[in-house]
Scaffold this motif. Structure first.
Motif, mmCIF file in Angstrom:
data_model
loop_
_atom_site.group_PDB
_atom_site.id
_atom_site.type_symbol
_atom_site.label_atom_id
_atom_site.label_comp_id
_atom_site.label_asym_id
_atom_site.label_seq_id
_atom_site.Cartn_x
_atom_site.Cartn_y
_atom_site.Cartn_z
ATOM 1 N N GLY A 88 0.788 -1.228 0.000
ATOM 2 C CA GLY A 88 0.000 0.000 0.000
ATOM 3 C C GLY A 88 0.817 1.274 0.000
ATOM 4 N N LYS A 89 2.145 1.162 0.042
ATOM 5 C CA LYS A 89 3.003 2.357 0.022
ATOM 6 C C LYS A 89 3.115 2.861 -1.412
ATOM 7 N N GLU A 90 3.486 4.128 -1.537
ATOM 8 C CA GLU A 90 3.667 4.686 -2.877
ATOM 9 C C GLU A 90 4.871 4.059 -3.552
ATOM 10 N N TYR A 91 4.807 3.985 -4.875
ATOM 11 C CA TYR A 91 5.915 3.441 -5.656
ATOM 12 C C TYR A 91 6.138 4.339 -6.858
ATOM 13 N N SER A 92 7.357 4.305 -7.357
ATOM 14 C CA SER A 92 7.734 5.162 -8.484
ATOM 15 C C SER A 92 7.397 4.483 -9.809
ATOM 16 N N ASN A 93 7.445 5.237 -10.882
ATOM 17 C CA ASN A 93 7.228 4.661 -12.213
ATOM 18 C C ASN A 93 8.257 3.581 -12.547
ATOM 19 N N PRO A 94 9.547 3.792 -12.230
ATOM 20 C CA PRO A 94 10.514 2.708 -12.485
ATOM 21 C C PRO A 94 10.207 1.445 -11.673
ATOM 22 N N GLU A 95 9.737 1.602 -10.453
ATOM 23 C CA GLU A 95 9.379 0.430 -9.648
ATOM 24 C C GLU A 95 8.171 -0.290 -10.256
ATOM 25 N N PHE A 96 7.214 0.477 -10.761
ATOM 26 C CA PHE A 96 6.051 -0.124 -11.414
ATOM 27 C C PHE A 96 6.484 -0.861 -12.684
ATOM 28 N N ALA A 97 7.370 -0.243 -13.463
ATOM 29 C CA ALA A 97 7.883 -0.882 -14.684
ATOM 30 C C ALA A 97 8.648 -2.156 -14.336
ATOM 31 N N TYR A 98 9.395 -2.133 -13.250
ATOM 32 C CA TYR A 98 10.130 -3.309 -12.780
ATOM 33 C C TYR A 98 9.147 -4.430 -12.436
ATOM 34 N N ALA A 99 8.067 -4.082 -11.753
ATOM 35 C CA ALA A 99 7.057 -5.072 -11.378
ATOM 36 C C ALA A 99 6.394 -5.675 -12.612
ATOM 37 N N ILE A 100 6.097 -4.862 -13.607
ATOM 38 C CA ILE A 100 5.511 -5.371 -14.856
ATOM 39 C C ILE A 100 6.473 -6.358 -15.506
ATOM 40 N N ALA A 101 7.749 -6.003 -15.551
ATOM 41 C CA ALA A 101 8.747 -6.890 -16.159
ATOM 42 C C ALA A 101 8.810 -8.230 -15.422
ATOM 43 N N ILE A 102 8.775 -8.195 -14.100
ATOM 44 C CA ILE A 102 8.812 -9.427 -13.307
ATOM 45 C C ILE A 102 7.570 -10.271 -13.589
ATOM 46 N N CYS A 103 6.400 -9.657 -13.527
ATOM 47 C CA CYS A 103 5.137 -10.380 -13.738
ATOM 48 C C CYS A 103 5.060 -10.998 -15.127
ATOM 49 N N LYS A 104 5.361 -10.193 -16.135
ATOM 50 C CA LYS A 104 5.243 -10.692 -17.509
ATOM 51 C C LYS A 104 6.259 -11.785 -17.804
ATOM 52 N N THR A 105 7.456 -11.665 -17.273
ATOM 53 C CA THR A 105 8.468 -12.693 -17.501
ATOM 54 C C THR A 105 8.089 -13.984 -16.796
ATOM 55 N N MET A 106 7.666 -13.851 -15.560
ATOM 56 C CA MET A 106 7.345 -15.043 -14.784
ATOM 57 C C MET A 106 6.177 -15.819 -15.385
ATOM 58 N N LEU A 107 5.171 -15.126 -15.887
ATOM 59 C CA LEU A 107 3.952 -15.797 -16.355
ATOM 60 C C LEU A 107 3.914 -16.038 -17.866
ATOM 61 N N ASN A 108 4.820 -15.429 -18.610
ATOM 62 C CA ASN A 108 4.789 -15.554 -20.071
ATOM 63 C C ASN A 108 5.165 -16.968 -20.512
ATOM 64 N N PRO A 109 4.221 -17.676 -21.152
ATOM 65 C CA PRO A 109 4.501 -19.053 -21.589
ATOM 66 C C PRO A 109 5.594 -19.149 -22.655
ATOM 67 N N LYS A 110 5.903 -18.050 -23.328
ATOM 68 C CA LYS A 110 6.919 -18.062 -24.382
ATOM 69 C C LYS A 110 8.336 -17.935 -23.831
ATOM 70 N N HIS A 111 8.468 -17.563 -22.569
ATOM 71 C CA HIS A 111 9.794 -17.450 -21.937
ATOM 72 C C HIS A 111 9.993 -18.638 -21.023
ATOM 73 N N ASP A 112 11.057 -19.375 -21.239
ATOM 74 C CA ASP A 112 11.317 -20.586 -20.458
ATOM 75 C C ASP A 112 12.050 -20.324 -19.153
#
Length: 131
Positions: A88-112
């Protein structure tokens, strides 16, 4: 100065690692065991490939940028995950972008892989910051 820089670099890497762990934990707690089966982050390549091929994982990947429920006032799943990771704490745009990268990489079926090398992660964060 070099010793200070190396200590600072180590500290930044540690913070990034703990943030990645919090994001992964938030992914699993958001989707739950029923919708996203657990996997060991140190699993071997064949186990990771099998996990990523599961329909549940693909469904979670597809739902990252959808609303949490049918109400358009509800947050996007990705936003919910990030807010949960940051407690619930504030986060910066780079932190949000980092989180997107983690989520998409972890769940993307095309990345092993479940985890990315630092150079790839940096380029993805830069991409999501601009995009």
């Amino acid at each position: 100065i070099l010793i200070f820089y190396l200590k600072l670099l180590k500290q930044v890497r540690s913070l990034r690692g703990s943030l990645a762990t919090k994001i992964r934990e938030a992914i699993f707690s958001t989707y739950g065991k029923v919708n996203l089966p657990l996997i060991n982050l140190n699993a071997g390549p064949s186990e990771i490939t099998e996990w990523k091929k599961r329909l549940e994982v693909g469904r979670c990947f597809e739902n990252l940028f959808k609303y949490m429920d049918d109400n358009e006032d509800s947050p996007l799943v990705i936003t919910h995950i990030v807010e949960k990771a940051f407690l619930g704490k504030e986060y910066s745009n780079p932190e949000f972008a980092y989180a997107i990268a983690i989520c998409k990489t972890m769940l993307n079926p095309k990345h092993d892989v479940l985890q990315m090398k630092e150079t790839i992660l940096k380029s993805k964060v830069k991409y999501y910051l601009v995009g």
